[in-house]
Scaffold this motif. Sequence first.
Motif, PDB file in Angstrom:
ATOM      1  N   LEU A 157      98.807  73.707  38.648  1.00  0.00           N
ATOM      2  CA  LEU A 157      99.474  73.273  37.409  1.00  0.00           C
ATOM      3  C   LEU A 157      98.637  72.205  36.688  1.00  0.00           C
ATOM      4  CD1 LEU A 157     103.200  72.649  36.838  1.00  0.00           C
ATOM      5  CD2 LEU A 157     101.600  70.850  36.218  1.00  0.00           C
ATOM      6  N   LEU A 158      98.175  71.201  37.462  1.00  0.00           N
ATOM      7  CA  LEU A 158      97.361  70.143  36.849  1.00  0.00           C
ATOM      8  C   LEU A 158      96.039  70.701  36.344  1.00  0.00           C
ATOM      9  CD1 LEU A 158      97.961  67.276  39.444  1.00  0.00           C
ATOM     10  CD2 LEU A 158      98.959  67.490  37.173  1.00  0.00           C
ATOM     11  N   GLY A 159      95.454  71.644  37.096  1.00  0.00           N
ATOM     12  CA  GLY A 159      94.193  72.239  36.673  1.00  0.00           C
ATOM     13  C   GLY A 159      94.321  73.006  35.378  1.00  0.00           C
ATOM     14  N   GLY A 160      95.371  73.821  35.261  1.00  0.00           N
ATOM     15  CA  GLY A 160      95.595  74.564  34.027  1.00  0.00           C
ATOM     16  C   GLY A 160      95.895  73.653  32.856  1.00  0.00           C
ATOM     17  N   ILE A 191      91.156  74.183  38.240  1.00  0.00           N
ATOM     18  CA  ILE A 191      92.195  74.636  39.172  1.00  0.00           C
ATOM     19  C   ILE A 191      91.688  74.506  40.603  1.00  0.00           C
ATOM     20  CG2 ILE A 191      93.435  76.672  40.004  1.00  0.00           C
ATOM     21  CD1 ILE A 191      93.740  77.530  37.075  1.00  0.00           C
ATOM     22  N   GLY A 192      90.459  74.979  40.872  1.00  0.00           N
ATOM     23  CA  GLY A 192      89.899  74.860  42.214  1.00  0.00           C
ATOM     24  C   GLY A 192      89.747  73.416  42.644  1.00  0.00           C
ATOM     25  N   LEU A 193      89.253  72.570  41.731  1.00  0.00           N
ATOM     26  CA  LEU A 193      89.053  71.152  42.027  1.00  0.00           C
ATOM     27  C   LEU A 193      90.375  70.469  42.358  1.00  0.00           C
ATOM     28  CD1 LEU A 193      87.201  68.606  42.029  1.00  0.00           C
ATOM     29  CD2 LEU A 193      87.760  68.364  39.595  1.00  0.00           C
ATOM     30  N   LEU A 194      91.385  70.706  41.537  1.00  0.00           N
ATOM     31  CA  LEU A 194      92.672  70.039  41.739  1.00  0.00           C
ATOM     32  C   LEU A 194      93.395  70.554  42.973  1.00  0.00           C
ATOM     33  CD1 LEU A 194      93.983  67.759  39.995  1.00  0.00           C
ATOM     34  CD2 LEU A 194      92.064  68.907  38.902  1.00  0.00           C
ATOM     35  N   ILE A 195      93.296  71.863  43.242  1.00  0.00           N
ATOM     36  CA  ILE A 195      93.896  72.391  44.467  1.00  0.00           C
ATOM     37  C   ILE A 195      93.241  71.723  45.682  1.00  0.00           C
ATOM     38  CG2 ILE A 195      94.046  74.438  45.965  1.00  0.00           C
ATOM     39  CD1 ILE A 195      94.544  76.108  43.473  1.00  0.00           C
ATOM     40  N   GLY A 196      91.899  71.634  45.658  1.00  0.00           N
ATOM     41  CA  GLY A 196      91.187  70.993  46.762  1.00  0.00           C
ATOM     42  C   GLY A 196      91.566  69.532  46.923  1.00  0.00           C
ATOM     43  N   LEU A 197      91.653  68.796  45.814  1.00  0.00           N
ATOM     44  CA  LEU A 197      91.991  67.374  45.889  1.00  0.00           C
ATOM     45  C   LEU A 197      93.415  67.154  46.381  1.00  0.00           C
ATOM     46  CD1 LEU A 197      90.357  65.790  42.704  1.00  0.00           C
ATOM     47  CD2 LEU A 197      89.824  65.281  45.097  1.00  0.00           C
ATOM     48  N   VAL A 198      94.361  67.930  45.858  1.00  0.00           N
ATOM     49  CA  VAL A 198      95.757  67.761  46.285  1.00  0.00           C
ATOM     50  C   VAL A 198      95.892  68.058  47.772  1.00  0.00           C
ATOM     51  CG1 VAL A 198      98.098  68.672  46.056  1.00  0.00           C
ATOM     52  CG2 VAL A 198      96.767  68.157  44.011  1.00  0.00           C
ATOM     53  N   GLN A 199      95.270  69.152  48.232  1.00  0.00           N
ATOM     54  CA  GLN A 199      95.341  69.483  49.652  1.00  0.00           C
ATOM     55  C   GLN A 199      94.703  68.392  50.502  1.00  0.00           C
ATOM     56  OE1 GLN A 199      93.529  73.375  49.943  1.00  0.00           O
ATOM     57  NE2 GLN A 199      95.474  74.414  49.679  1.00  0.00           N
ATOM     58  N   ASP A 200      93.563  67.854  50.057  1.00  0.00           N
ATOM     59  CA  ASP A 200      92.851  66.866  50.851  1.00  0.00           C
ATOM     60  C   ASP A 200      93.547  65.505  50.842  1.00  0.00           C
ATOM     61  OD1 ASP A 200      90.400  67.519  52.309  1.00  0.00           O
ATOM     62  OD2 ASP A 200      89.657  65.644  51.486  1.00  0.00           O
ATOM     63  N   LEU A 201      94.079  65.115  49.690  1.00  0.00           N
ATOM     64  CA  LEU A 201      94.732  63.813  49.592  1.00  0.00           C
ATOM     65  C   LEU A 201      96.042  63.760  50.355  1.00  0.00           C
ATOM     66  CD1 LEU A 201      94.047  63.033  45.820  1.00  0.00           C
ATOM     67  CD2 LEU A 201      93.098  61.805  47.783  1.00  0.00           C
ATOM     68  N   THR A 202      96.645  64.916  50.601  1.00  0.00           N
ATOM     69  CA  THR A 202      97.938  64.939  51.283  1.00  0.00           C
ATOM     70  C   THR A 202      97.826  65.353  52.744  1.00  0.00           C
ATOM     71  OG1 THR A 202      98.287  67.217  50.466  1.00  0.00           O
ATOM     72  CG2 THR A 202      99.235  65.421  49.168  1.00  0.00           C
ATOM     73  N   LYS A 203      96.615  65.512  53.271  1.00  0.00           N
ATOM     74  CA  LYS A 203      96.478  65.902  54.678  1.00  0.00           C
ATOM     75  C   LYS A 203      96.870  64.733  55.573  1.00  0.00           C
ATOM     76  CE  LYS A 203      91.516  64.788  54.839  1.00  0.00           C
ATOM     77  NZ  LYS A 203      90.154  65.347  54.872  1.00  0.00           N
ATOM     78  N   THR A 204      97.420  65.051  56.718  1.00  0.00           N
ATOM     79  CA  THR A 204      97.845  64.039  57.686  1.00  0.00           C
ATOM     80  C   THR A 204      96.807  63.848  58.787  1.00  0.00           C
ATOM     81  OG1 THR A 204     100.176  64.538  57.290  1.00  0.00           O
ATOM     82  CG2 THR A 204      99.641  63.411  59.338  1.00  0.00           C
ATOM     83  N   ALA A 205      96.329  64.975  59.326  1.00  0.00           N
ATOM     84  CA  ALA A 205      95.368  64.914  60.428  1.00  0.00           C
ATOM     85  C   ALA A 205      94.398  66.076  60.294  1.00  0.00           C
ATOM     86  CB  ALA A 205      96.082  64.954  61.769  1.00  0.00           C
ATOM     87  N   TRP A 206      93.200  65.882  60.825  1.00  0.00           N
ATOM     88  CA  TRP A 206      92.197  66.939  60.719  1.00  0.00           C
ATOM     89  C   TRP A 206      91.148  66.768  61.808  1.00  0.00           C
ATOM     90  CZ3 TRP A 206      92.724  62.702  57.746  1.00  0.00           C
ATOM     91  CH2 TRP A 206      91.625  61.874  57.545  1.00  0.00           C
ATOM     92  N   LEU A 207      90.446  67.872  62.100  1.00  0.00           N
ATOM     93  CA  LEU A 207      89.328  67.860  63.034  1.00  0.00           C
ATOM     94  C   LEU A 207      88.036  67.974  62.240  1.00  0.00           C
ATOM     95  CD1 LEU A 207      90.565  70.335  65.805  1.00  0.00           C
ATOM     96  CD2 LEU A 207      90.602  67.840  65.895  1.00  0.00           C
TER      97      LEU A 207
END
Length: 411
Positions: A157-160, A191-207
């Motif tokens: 939505l933000l990307g569009g 759209i790709g940039l914002l999807i990536g940022l939203v997913q990354d900024l809201t992650k809790t834990a990662w390997l």
Amino acid sequence: MKWSEINTSEVTAKAAAGLAAGIGAWAPIEVWYALNPPGLLSSNSLAYSYYFLLMLLPAFAGTLISATELPSFTLTPKAKRFLLFTFLICFALGLPAVYLSNDIFRKLAPKDHSIGVLPWMLARSVAWSGLGLLVGFGVGVARRSPSNIAKGAIGGLLGGLIGGLFFDPIQALFSPVLSRAFGLGETGLTIGLLIGLVQDLTKTAWLRVEAGRLCNREYRLEKSLTVLGRSEECDVGLFGDSAVEGRHAQIEHRGNNDFVLNSLGHQLRVNGRKISSVQLNNGDIIKIGDYALRFNLKAALAGAKTPAFSPTVIRAEAVATPCLVDASGGQWNVHPDSVTHFGRSADNDVVLPDRSVSRSHATITPGSGGFYLRDLQSQNGTYVDNQRVNECLLCDGNKVQIGDLEFTFRV
């Protein structure tokens, strides 16, 4: 979340994937315009063919953005099924997305072309936000993760919304061809940039893979159960290492910042210690075959500083002497016939993920008369019975301090 916790390579890959999707959708649309005289879009057959081509944008965007999250760069049968499923989902969502965005634009666009470009920019931006929302929604649906659906929809939505702002100014300043190329390409990129940022900024834990074939690759831990192994069905694919079993281990998310690593009957080490089950702390190093993976917890949950090194072992395998014993009773093997390396780096025999420990801090070496502790010019020093040492013959019961971490030597 701190900026250093953002996986910039993955966010960049998603932005590049979105840009490629936008250009890929623009090319056939431009051919359509070349073959059809202006003003004929009112014809139903031409309108349908035009809308069909516009549906390629969400289809391409969803597929290429999703491709950046594949466990490896190999197109396995599972990966092909996943990408085909994503393409079909996003292409199907493209019909309501294109219809919705065009309907919104018709209702919001000014009737008077002489009033300036700003009203057109706002109308197109709002209209394309609906298109982006459904693209991001499709990416989340393809991952079959409720949290990814919400994150993808917000990012899309933000990307569009942002991407739609540039179409009309470029058309007014240059040409419709350039505006369509830039508009679709930039919208896909955003759209790709914002999807990536939203997913990354809201992650809790990662390997994060610190050593092994897929070095520097990151895997978000978003499921209640994440499986690690060599099989293509695993969530974290550790390919190219014969020491890794098909389903080697799993991480169970029990809520909040409670992540438990369980062996599935195969050899597993955490911070150099053999385990069958352990609760993970921020910074822990998981060794599976030649792979070393660092467990990361968001700073807001883990604290600004990596916690003191005191892993909570639920069940550990028996270990042999000689060893170092920490304050909680955990035992850390020392090789009886070869050098044992201690440090913060993942390539050490005993990994101590504490900031007071240097990357290569110290060694214990078997020799005539016993075991010799040697400091490797570490920043914070190595101590035996509260005395800083460069090299020292260890005796049973010696208090050994590596950085801020305290152990007792047993032999």
